[in-house]
Scaffold this motif. Sequence first.
Motif, PDB file in Angstrom:
ATOM      1  N   ALA A  12      53.478  37.130  42.343  1.00  0.00           N
ATOM      2  CA  ALA A  12      54.045  38.017  43.366  1.00  0.00           C
ATOM      3  C   ALA A  12      53.037  39.070  43.798  1.00  0.00           C
ATOM      4  N   GLY A  13      51.769  38.621  43.976  1.00  0.00           N
ATOM      5  CA  GLY A  13      50.806  39.453  44.678  1.00  0.00           C
ATOM      6  C   GLY A  13      51.131  39.397  46.161  1.00  0.00           C
ATOM      7  N   SER A  14      50.177  39.790  47.007  1.00  0.00           N
ATOM      8  CA  SER A  14      50.496  39.818  48.435  1.00  0.00           C
ATOM      9  C   SER A  14      50.772  38.421  48.980  1.00  0.00           C
ATOM     10  N   TRP A  15      50.022  37.401  48.493  1.00  0.00           N
ATOM     11  CA  TRP A  15      50.198  36.063  49.065  1.00  0.00           C
ATOM     12  C   TRP A  15      51.481  35.401  48.565  1.00  0.00           C
ATOM     13  N   GLY A  16      51.767  35.495  47.277  1.00  0.00           N
ATOM     14  CA  GLY A  16      53.003  34.908  46.759  1.00  0.00           C
ATOM     15  C   GLY A  16      54.229  35.559  47.397  1.00  0.00           C
ATOM     16  N   TYR A  35      54.255  39.127  37.486  1.00  0.00           N
ATOM     17  CA  TYR A  35      53.621  39.496  36.211  1.00  0.00           C
ATOM     18  C   TYR A  35      54.139  40.855  35.741  1.00  0.00           C
ATOM     19  N   GLU A  36      54.309  41.779  36.695  1.00  0.00           N
ATOM     20  CA  GLU A  36      54.685  43.142  36.331  1.00  0.00           C
ATOM     21  C   GLU A  36      56.199  43.337  36.444  1.00  0.00           C
ATOM     22  N   PRO A  37      56.848  43.841  35.348  1.00  0.00           N
ATOM     23  CA  PRO A  37      58.292  44.099  35.406  1.00  0.00           C
ATOM     24  C   PRO A  37      58.672  45.060  36.538  1.00  0.00           C
ATOM     25  N   THR A  81      49.009  32.547  41.643  1.00  0.00           N
ATOM     26  CA  THR A  81      48.388  33.544  40.768  1.00  0.00           C
ATOM     27  C   THR A  81      46.908  33.677  41.137  1.00  0.00           C
ATOM     28  N   PRO A  82      46.219  34.710  40.639  1.00  0.00           N
ATOM     29  CA  PRO A  82      44.755  34.693  40.736  1.00  0.00           C
ATOM     30  C   PRO A  82      44.216  33.426  40.054  1.00  0.00           C
ATOM     31  N   ALA A  83      43.114  32.888  40.572  1.00  0.00           N
ATOM     32  CA  ALA A  83      42.594  31.604  40.082  1.00  0.00           C
ATOM     33  C   ALA A  83      42.286  31.639  38.587  1.00  0.00           C
ATOM     34  N   SER A 104      46.271  29.185  45.206  1.00  0.00           N
ATOM     35  CA  SER A 104      45.198  30.082  44.775  1.00  0.00           C
ATOM     36  C   SER A 104      43.864  29.503  45.222  1.00  0.00           C
ATOM     37  N   LYS A 105      42.877  30.389  45.443  1.00  0.00           N
ATOM     38  CA  LYS A 105      41.583  29.932  45.955  1.00  0.00           C
ATOM     39  C   LYS A 105      40.483  30.379  45.009  1.00  0.00           C
ATOM     40  N   GLY A 106      39.945  29.452  44.231  1.00  0.00           N
ATOM     41  CA  GLY A 106      38.863  29.835  43.342  1.00  0.00           C
ATOM     42  C   GLY A 106      38.473  28.698  42.422  1.00  0.00           C
ATOM     43  N   PRO A 134      43.634  29.492  56.950  1.00  0.00           N
ATOM     44  CA  PRO A 134      43.434  30.878  57.379  1.00  0.00           C
ATOM     45  C   PRO A 134      44.761  31.628  57.393  1.00  0.00           C
ATOM     46  N   THR A 135      45.007  32.426  56.354  1.00  0.00           N
ATOM     47  CA  THR A 135      46.356  32.962  56.134  1.00  0.00           C
ATOM     48  C   THR A 135      46.317  34.363  55.552  1.00  0.00           C
ATOM     49  N   PHE A 136      46.137  35.379  56.370  1.00  0.00           N
ATOM     50  CA  PHE A 136      46.296  36.727  55.825  1.00  0.00           C
ATOM     51  C   PHE A 136      47.768  36.942  55.503  1.00  0.00           C
ATOM     52  N   ALA A 137      48.035  37.414  54.278  1.00  0.00           N
ATOM     53  CA  ALA A 137      49.412  37.521  53.782  1.00  0.00           C
ATOM     54  C   ALA A 137      50.293  38.376  54.695  1.00  0.00           C
ATOM     55  N   HIS A 138      49.774  39.515  55.141  1.00  0.00           N
ATOM     56  CA  HIS A 138      50.644  40.425  55.911  1.00  0.00           C
ATOM     57  C   HIS A 138      51.078  39.791  57.227  1.00  0.00           C
ATOM     58  N   SER A 252      40.127  41.054  55.096  1.00  0.00           N
ATOM     59  CA  SER A 252      39.750  40.237  53.937  1.00  0.00           C
ATOM     60  C   SER A 252      39.226  41.131  52.826  1.00  0.00           C
ATOM     61  N   ARG A 253      39.808  40.972  51.621  1.00  0.00           N
ATOM     62  CA  ARG A 253      39.320  41.743  50.467  1.00  0.00           C
ATOM     63  C   ARG A 253      37.890  41.345  50.127  1.00  0.00           C
ATOM     64  N   ASN A 254      37.565  40.046  50.304  1.00  0.00           N
ATOM     65  CA  ASN A 254      36.206  39.587  49.996  1.00  0.00           C
ATOM     66  C   ASN A 254      35.197  40.186  50.976  1.00  0.00           C
ATOM     67  N   THR A 276      43.998  44.596  43.275  1.00  0.00           N
ATOM     68  CA  THR A 276      44.037  43.365  44.068  1.00  0.00           C
ATOM     69  C   THR A 276      42.816  42.513  43.742  1.00  0.00           C
ATOM     70  N   VAL A 277      42.931  41.218  44.038  1.00  0.00           N
ATOM     71  CA  VAL A 277      41.894  40.286  43.610  1.00  0.00           C
ATOM     72  C   VAL A 277      40.948  39.957  44.788  1.00  0.00           C
ATOM     73  N   ALA A 278      39.626  40.012  44.523  1.00  0.00           N
ATOM     74  CA  ALA A 278      38.638  39.509  45.490  1.00  0.00           C
ATOM     75  C   ALA A 278      38.034  38.282  44.810  1.00  0.00           C
ATOM     76  N   GLU A 279      38.634  37.110  45.088  1.00  0.00           N
ATOM     77  CA  GLU A 279      38.314  35.905  44.316  1.00  0.00           C
ATOM     78  C   GLU A 279      36.838  35.524  44.371  1.00  0.00           C
ATOM     79  N   GLY A 280      36.184  35.839  45.497  1.00  0.00           N
ATOM     80  CA  GLY A 280      34.787  35.438  45.643  1.00  0.00           C
ATOM     81  C   GLY A 280      33.897  36.015  44.567  1.00  0.00           C
TER      82      GLY A 280
HETATM   83  N1  NAI Z   1      46.352  37.743  50.038  1.00  0.00           N
HETATM   84  C1  NAI Z   1      46.092  36.768  50.891  1.00  0.00           C
HETATM   85  O1  NAI Z   1      46.094  36.986  52.111  1.00  0.00           O
HETATM   86  C2  NAI Z   1      45.795  35.392  50.386  1.00  0.00           C
HETATM   87  C3  NAI Z   1      45.526  35.158  49.042  1.00  0.00           C
HETATM   88  N2  NAI Z   1      45.267  33.879  48.625  1.00  0.00           N
HETATM   89  C4  NAI Z   1      45.004  33.582  47.213  1.00  0.00           C
HETATM   90  O2  NAI Z   1      46.179  33.802  46.462  1.00  0.00           O
HETATM   91  C5  NAI Z   1      45.823  34.127  45.109  1.00  0.00           C
HETATM   92  C6  NAI Z   1      46.596  35.359  44.704  1.00  0.00           C
HETATM   93  O3  NAI Z   1      46.122  36.436  45.506  1.00  0.00           O
HETATM   94  P1  NAI Z   1      47.021  37.631  46.045  1.00  0.00           P
HETATM   95  O4  NAI Z   1      48.436  37.230  46.167  1.00  0.00           O
HETATM   96  O5  NAI Z   1      46.341  38.136  47.255  1.00  0.00           O
HETATM   97  O6  NAI Z   1      46.918  38.685  44.844  1.00  0.00           O
HETATM   98  P2  NAI Z   1      46.891  40.268  44.965  1.00  0.00           P
HETATM   99  O7  NAI Z   1      45.475  40.714  44.998  1.00  0.00           O
HETATM  100  O8  NAI Z   1      47.772  40.735  46.051  1.00  0.00           O
HETATM  101  O9  NAI Z   1      47.554  40.708  43.586  1.00  0.00           O
HETATM  102  C7  NAI Z   1      46.972  40.425  42.327  1.00  0.00           C
HETATM  103  C8  NAI Z   1      47.914  39.509  41.590  1.00  0.00           C
HETATM  104  O10 NAI Z   1      47.395  39.231  40.297  1.00  0.00           O
HETATM  105  C9  NAI Z   1      48.478  39.269  39.371  1.00  0.00           C
HETATM  106  N3  NAI Z   1      47.953  39.421  38.030  1.00  0.00           N
HETATM  107  C10 NAI Z   1      47.100  40.349  37.570  1.00  0.00           C
HETATM  108  N4  NAI Z   1      46.829  40.129  36.256  1.00  0.00           N
HETATM  109  C11 NAI Z   1      47.527  39.019  35.915  1.00  0.00           C
HETATM  110  C12 NAI Z   1      47.653  38.286  34.704  1.00  0.00           C
HETATM  111  N5  NAI Z   1      47.003  38.614  33.592  1.00  0.00           N
HETATM  112  N6  NAI Z   1      48.449  37.180  34.714  1.00  0.00           N
HETATM  113  C13 NAI Z   1      49.090  36.802  35.828  1.00  0.00           C
HETATM  114  N7  NAI Z   1      49.016  37.474  36.996  1.00  0.00           N
HETATM  115  C14 NAI Z   1      48.237  38.567  37.022  1.00  0.00           C
HETATM  116  C15 NAI Z   1      49.309  40.411  39.871  1.00  0.00           C
HETATM  117  O11 NAI Z   1      50.605  40.369  39.328  1.00  0.00           O
HETATM  118  C16 NAI Z   1      49.311  40.091  41.360  1.00  0.00           C
HETATM  119  O12 NAI Z   1      50.262  39.090  41.635  1.00  0.00           O
HETATM  120  C17 NAI Z   1      44.295  34.312  45.104  1.00  0.00           C
HETATM  121  O13 NAI Z   1      43.709  33.155  44.590  1.00  0.00           O
HETATM  122  C18 NAI Z   1      43.958  34.485  46.579  1.00  0.00           C
HETATM  123  O14 NAI Z   1      42.646  34.004  46.884  1.00  0.00           O
HETATM  124  C19 NAI Z   1      45.279  32.827  49.483  1.00  0.00           C
HETATM  125  C20 NAI Z   1      45.556  33.014  50.810  1.00  0.00           C
HETATM  126  C21 NAI Z   1      45.827  34.302  51.365  1.00  0.00           C
END
Ligand code: NAI
Length: 338
Positions: A12-16, A35-37, A81-83, A104-106, A134-138, A252-254, A276-280
């Motif tokens: 449940a980061g921005s993309w989920g 992940y976070e309560p 989730t993060p990769a 996830s991308k990584g 090409p998918t910005f979450a917002h 893009s965070r990257n 937030t995650v910068a997968e690169g």
């Molecule tokens: N944000 C976007 O626009 C897009 C993201 N993605 C991919 O989606 C994946 C997730 O990215 P975002 O949703 O952007 O994340 P985010 O940067 O918004 O949030 C970080 C995420 O990591 C989780 N996290 C941190 N530590 C953790 C742990 N130990 N175990 C499990 N989860 C943990 C947090 O709960 C949160 O869900 C990445 O691989 C990213 O490349 C893909 C397309 C678009």
Amino acid sequence: MSAAPAIGVIGAGSWGTALAQMLSSDGRDVLLWAYEPEVVAAINAEHRNPLYLPSASLSPTIRATCDLPDFAALDTVLVVTPAQVLGKVLAGLARSPRDLVLCSKGIEAGSGRLMNDAAREAAPGSTIAVLSGPTFAHEVAAGLPTAVTLACEGGRAQWERLAPAIARPAFRPYYSDDVTGAEIGGAVKNVLAIACGVVDGLNLGQNARAALIARGFSEMLRFGEALGAETETLSGLCGLGDLVLTCSSTSSRNFSLGKALGEGALAADLMADRRTVAEGAHTAPVLADLAQRRGVAMPIVAAVDAILRGADARAVVADLLARPLRAELESDAGDLTA
Ligand SMILES: NC(=O)C1=CN([C@@H]2O[C@H](COP(=O)(O)OP(=O)(O)OC[C@H]3O[C@@H](n4cnc5c(N)ncnc54)[C@H](O)[C@@H]3O)[C@@H](O)[C@H]2O)C=CC1
Ligand SMILES: O=C(CO)COP(=O)(O)O
């Protein structure tokens, strides 16, 4: 409320969160693992995710949970989730046959595995698909038009199950059976987006950025070929499409990470305590290593890896520009292969 089967989203980061919101737009129930309560509490009580997607009002048909056993009965689960933690998180999912859609991308550090290999080991019996493009979450959360590659290892039969479950009027998947290609596109473009950010931070101009996109795409194609990806896949939404998006925008965070590096910040400072995650940044070292071991020339990826390890960005760019002249196309290389 809808009669359509519920869908699960793990992460449940921005993309989920954005994907859960998009999937709920036809009124169906979506179960979202966080992940976070405190994220679970905010989504269930206020229909918001203040930590990762504060701009969005979420549908009340999204229910959040911290408990993976709640997903046991679901036939379709998106993994977001993060990769680097995907395999670890999936190991907690009940082992029943289902469609697992990896978003996830990584590339996994240490093992060098793509996500589909990590998922296959952690969740045996699942049929893997990869959703990437090409998918910005917002923008997806706001219902803006978006198209993605949906690569199905189960071929057309899996696509027939997944396309109606995932497509919405403004969210348009395109079929592929090239899971490897779809994953390589998303993983490599994150590293190239850092490179484009560096160029922006150093004020090197738009010509340089376009050159990086084109030469970076060549690196993506060479690496993809070495791993058995189709060139056509990488030329589509999950490769070139995503490269153009993330290499051109501070959304893009990257790209933003690269821009800060170009402006003189230290990678260690930028990575410390970031939520937030910068997968690169995680993919660059393992990708540079894989490329070197396979004899695939990826000078831009190696340059990003060097800058992340602390090399001076301006000196790294000077080294890239000083490389011997060579043919643009592999097929014309002849003696010009330096
Ligand atoms: N944000 C976007 O626009 C897009 C993201 N993605 C991919 O989606 C994946 C997730 O990215 P975002 O949703 O952007 O994340 P985010 O940067 O918004 O949030 C970080 C995420 O990591 C989780 N996290 C941190 N530590 C953790 C742990 N130990 N175990 C499990 N989860 C943990 C947090 O709960 C949160 O869900 C990445 O691989 C990213 O490349 C893909 C397309 C678009
Ligand atoms: O993958 C993305 C868009 O397709 C998001 O890019 P960033 O992770 O660089 O923000």
